[in-house]
Design a protein around this motif. Structure first.
Motif, PDB file in Angstrom:
ATOM      1  N   VAL A 133      61.791  39.203  40.539  1.00 49.00           N
ATOM      2  CA  VAL A 133      60.684  40.449  39.773  1.00 49.00           C
ATOM      3  C   VAL A 133      59.629  40.150  41.175  1.00 49.00           C
ATOM      4  O   VAL A 133      58.652  39.000  40.801  1.00 49.00           O
ATOM      5  N   GLN A 134      59.281  40.953  41.525  1.00 42.23           N
ATOM      6  CA  GLN A 134      58.010  40.957  42.839  1.00 42.23           C
ATOM      7  C   GLN A 134      57.218  41.630  42.015  1.00 42.23           C
ATOM      8  O   GLN A 134      57.144  43.131  41.589  1.00 42.23           O
ATOM      9  N   VAL A 135      56.300  40.922  41.431  1.00 45.30           N
ATOM     10  CA  VAL A 135      55.207  41.827  40.740  1.00 45.30           C
ATOM     11  C   VAL A 135      53.521  42.460  41.097  1.00 45.30           C
ATOM     12  O   VAL A 135      53.051  43.534  40.157  1.00 45.30           O
ATOM     13  N   VAL A 136      53.342  42.018  42.081  1.00 43.28           N
ATOM     14  CA  VAL A 136      52.154  41.852  43.397  1.00 43.28           C
ATOM     15  C   VAL A 136      52.869  42.125  43.933  1.00 43.28           C
ATOM     16  O   VAL A 136      53.506  41.023  44.958  1.00 43.28           O
ATOM     17  N   ASP A 137      52.829  43.329  45.309  1.00 38.91           N
ATOM     18  CA  ASP A 137      53.527  43.280  46.359  1.00 38.91           C
ATOM     19  C   ASP A 137      52.204  43.403  47.726  1.00 38.91           C
ATOM     20  O   ASP A 137      52.038  44.284  47.795  1.00 38.91           O
ATOM     21  N   ASN A 138      52.075  42.388  48.467  1.00 40.23           N
ATOM     22  CA  ASN A 138      51.603  42.382  48.964  1.00 40.23           C
ATOM     23  C   ASN A 138      49.966  43.306  49.056  1.00 40.23           C
ATOM     24  O   ASN A 138      49.597  44.247  49.721  1.00 40.23           O
ATOM     25  N   LEU A 139      48.789  42.682  48.290  1.00 34.91           N
ATOM     26  CA  LEU A 139      48.189  43.836  48.160  1.00 34.91           C
ATOM     27  C   LEU A 139      46.468  43.001  48.385  1.00 34.91           C
ATOM     28  O   LEU A 139      46.238  41.861  48.145  1.00 34.91           O
ATOM     29  N   SER A 140      46.050  43.931  49.341  1.00 36.50           N
ATOM     30  CA  SER A 140      44.885  43.987  49.583  1.00 36.50           C
ATOM     31  C   SER A 140      44.020  44.807  48.984  1.00 36.50           C
ATOM     32  O   SER A 140      44.405  45.879  48.751  1.00 36.50           O
ATOM     33  N   LEU A 141      42.792  44.446  48.848  1.00 40.71           N
ATOM     34  CA  LEU A 141      41.278  44.872  47.839  1.00 40.71           C
ATOM     35  C   LEU A 141      40.800  45.011  47.603  1.00 40.71           C
ATOM     36  O   LEU A 141      40.211  43.591  48.487  1.00 40.71           O
ATOM     37  N   GLU A 142      39.440  45.221  48.005  1.00 42.60           N
ATOM     38  CA  GLU A 142      37.901  44.940  48.581  1.00 42.60           C
ATOM     39  C   GLU A 142      36.738  45.679  47.438  1.00 42.60           C
ATOM     40  O   GLU A 142      37.254  46.433  47.182  1.00 42.60           O
ATOM     41  N   ILE A 143      36.174  44.436  46.596  1.00 42.87           N
ATOM     42  CA  ILE A 143      35.327  45.510  45.322  1.00 42.87           C
ATOM     43  C   ILE A 143      33.910  44.537  46.288  1.00 42.87           C
ATOM     44  O   ILE A 143      33.597  43.997  45.907  1.00 42.87           O
ATOM     45  N   GLU A 144      32.712  45.870  45.837  1.00 38.38           N
ATOM     46  CA  GLU A 144      31.942  45.544  45.699  1.00 38.38           C
ATOM     47  C   GLU A 144      30.817  45.394  45.721  1.00 38.38           C
ATOM     48  O   GLU A 144      31.041  45.469  43.795  1.00 38.38           O
ATOM     49  N   THR A 145      29.665  44.511  45.265  1.00 39.76           N
ATOM     50  CA  THR A 145      28.872  43.430  44.376  1.00 39.76           C
ATOM     51  C   THR A 145      28.417  45.135  44.249  1.00 39.76           C
ATOM     52  O   THR A 145      28.100  45.554  44.100  1.00 39.76           O
ATOM     53  N   GLY A 146      28.587  44.314  42.116  1.00 42.43           N
ATOM     54  CA  GLY A 146      28.091  44.899  41.328  1.00 42.43           C
ATOM     55  C   GLY A 146      27.965  46.935  40.624  1.00 42.43           C
ATOM     56  O   GLY A 146      28.309  47.395  39.903  1.00 42.43           O
ATOM     57  N   GLU A 147      30.089  46.512  41.566  1.00 42.43           N
ATOM     58  CA  GLU A 147      31.222  48.051  41.052  1.00 42.43           C
ATOM     59  C   GLU A 147      31.785  47.686  39.167  1.00 42.43           C
ATOM     60  O   GLU A 147      32.453  46.048  39.918  1.00 42.43           O
ATOM     61  N   LEU A 148      31.777  48.717  38.957  1.00 41.61           N
ATOM     62  CA  LEU A 148      32.511  48.548  37.980  1.00 41.61           C
ATOM     63  C   LEU A 148      34.059  49.024  38.485  1.00 41.61           C
ATOM     64  O   LEU A 148      34.463  50.866  39.070  1.00 41.61           O
ATOM     65  N   PHE A 149      34.813  48.589  38.298  1.00 37.08           N
ATOM     66  CA  PHE A 149      36.750  48.910  39.474  1.00 37.08           C
ATOM     67  C   PHE A 149      37.319  49.505  38.280  1.00 37.08           C
ATOM     68  O   PHE A 149      37.645  47.966  37.305  1.00 37.08           O
ATOM     69  N   VAL A 150      38.107  50.160  38.706  1.00 34.95           N
ATOM     70  CA  VAL A 150      39.756  49.443  37.157  1.00 34.95           C
ATOM     71  C   VAL A 150      40.281  50.064  37.959  1.00 34.95           C
ATOM     72  O   VAL A 150      41.191  50.664  38.926  1.00 34.95           O
ATOM     73  N   LEU A 151      41.867  49.294  37.731  1.00 27.31           N
ATOM     74  CA  LEU A 151      42.563  49.491  38.001  1.00 27.31           C
ATOM     75  C   LEU A 151      43.341  49.795  36.921  1.00 27.31           C
ATOM     76  O   LEU A 151      43.792  49.281  36.320  1.00 27.31           O
ATOM     77  N   LEU A 152      43.859  51.313  37.307  1.00 35.31           N
ATOM     78  CA  LEU A 152      44.939  52.176  36.286  1.00 35.31           C
ATOM     79  C   LEU A 152      45.589  52.218  36.770  1.00 35.31           C
ATOM     80  O   LEU A 152      46.756  52.285  38.083  1.00 35.31           O
ATOM     81  N   GLY A 153      47.387  51.735  35.507  1.00 36.58           N
ATOM     82  CA  GLY A 153      49.200  52.126  36.014  1.00 36.58           C
ATOM     83  C   GLY A 153      49.390  51.634  34.458  1.00 36.58           C
ATOM     84  O   GLY A 153      48.705  51.919  33.873  1.00 36.58           O
ATOM     85  N   ALA A 154      50.473  52.000  34.810  1.00 34.54           N
ATOM     86  CA  ALA A 154      51.540  51.879  33.644  1.00 34.54           C
ATOM     87  C   ALA A 154      51.821  50.805  33.020  1.00 34.54           C
ATOM     88  O   ALA A 154      51.431  49.666  33.958  1.00 34.54           O
ATOM     89  N   SER A 155      52.056  50.113  31.437  1.00 31.73           N
ATOM     90  CA  SER A 155      52.523  49.122  31.226  1.00 31.73           C
ATOM     91  C   SER A 155      53.468  48.471  32.220  1.00 31.73           C
ATOM     92  O   SER A 155      54.515  48.231  32.644  1.00 31.73           O
TER      93      SER A 155
END
Length: 359
Positions: A15-37
């Motif tokens: 089971v591939q749980v995380v698939d080739n994921l790239s992401l950049e989050i800026e300093t001081g940011e409140l970033f939300v990952l939104l998804g189903a269970s």
């Protein structure tokens, strides 16, 4: 950038749980990952924290590659859904725990604990045990414990999921205020759209381990780029249409093609209309927006404090409208009544049939 993930992959067995994921989050940011269970969002947090190892790819915090560092050397604070407080320790001892194992001076630790108790609104509660606190108070203590040693990154895994609606609403605002005051970079994972919209500077939508789309809450809601995002975020009316030249044809009616949709010219499209952008009238000349047809009212329901009205159009498709109480009273409509339908704002997406079949 405080957090950078580069082509991260994680599997459990086949089971591939995380698939080739790239992401950049800026300093001081409140970033939300939104998804189903089961979408992989909690696993992403654990990979950042070092609680699980990546199969491939890399994790960078503040410009340093931490992919192979243990959790205690990454400078992250983690808040879990189930609080994970030490039941035999007082509130003050729980908050102090991370400071004590880092061998901070006693006077410094005591001052920090009192500062955080005041920050979370629990001054005077330091001598209580977790069992003497409400669920919301325990979660605030868990947040203070994660912040005690001043982590550079705060990771929150569904932190309000076990709380009732009223407490969740209060704590969301507490969290936002604290995060802004401290300026700490934070990632929160949730399946709750209201939570994501209220808290996030930006939202990333996760499905089957893939980052499908990211943007500000307003952009993702009003101008999504994918069919999944459009239907996952709130109620989506999707009307079949054809974009030709400067117009979009929806049945016998025509709308002006919105800006930045030239790439869809000559193609089948879906016209996304949110329910609050739908207008109903008893005569066609009373429609102030763009007329798209007439239909029969199928259902009327209360949607605190709005009225939700379901209308079946002539092509047998159904459109949902949200009306303010004053609008609903002025129309005085009932099920089975004919109404004219207009739209005030709309957005174009590639036809989902085309996107799925590649034709």
């Amino acid at each position: 950038m405080t957090i950078v993930l580069k082509q991260v992959n994680k599997s459990y067995g086949k089971v591939q749980v995380v698939d080739n994921l790239s992401l950049e989050i800026e300093t001081g940011e409140l970033f939300v990952l939104l998804g189903a269970s089961g979408s992989g969002k909690s696993t992403i947090l654990r990979l950042i924290a070092g609680l699980n190892e990546v199969d491939s790819g890399s994790v960078h915090l503040h410009g340093h590659d931490v992919t192979h560092l243990p959790p205690q050397k990454r400078g992250t604070g983690f808040v879990f859904q189930n609080y994970s407080l030490f039941r035999h320790m007082t509130v003050a001892q729980n908050i102090d725990f991370g400071l004590s194992i880092r061998r901070r001076q006693r006077r410094e630790r005591e001052a920090r604990v009192q500062e955080l108790l005041e920050l979370i609104g629990l001054s005077g509660y330091g001598d209580r045990l977790p069992a003497q606190l409400s669920g919301g108070q325990q979660q605030r203590v868990a947040l203070a414990r994660a912040l005690a040693y001043e982590p550079s990154v705060l990771l929150l895994d569904e932190p309000f999921g076990a709380l009732d609606v009223k407490i969740r609403t209060q704590l969301r605002q507490n969290l936002r205020d604290i995060q802004r005051k401290l300026g700490v970079t934070a990632i929160l994972v949730t399946h709750d759209q209201d939570e994501a919209f209220e808290l996030a500077d930006r939202i990333g939508i996760i499905e089957k381990g893939k980052l499908l789309e990211l943007g500000t809450p307003d952009t993702l809601y009003r101008r999504p780029q994918t069919h999944f995002a459009a239907t996952f975020l709130g109620v989506a009316n999707l009307l079949p249409g054809q974009r030709n030249g400067t117009h979009v044809h929806v049945g016998a009616y025509s709308l002006i093609a919105p800006p930045n949709s030239e790439h869809l010219s000559g193609k089948a499209v879906e016209v996304l209309v949110r329910p609050e952008e739908v207008e109903l009238a008893l005569q066609p000349e009373k429609v102030n927006g763009n007329l798209i047809g007439r239909g029969i009212v199928q259902q009327i329901g209360f949607a605190t404090p709005m009225e939700r009205v379901s209308v079946q159009l002539a092509n047998d498709s159904t459109i949902q409208a949200l009306l303010h109480p004053g609008e609903a009273r002025a129309l005085n409509i009932a099920c089975g009544q004919e109404v004219w339908v207009g739209v005030k704002d709309y957005h174009l997406l590639p036809s989902n049939h085309v996107a799925q079949n590649g034709v």
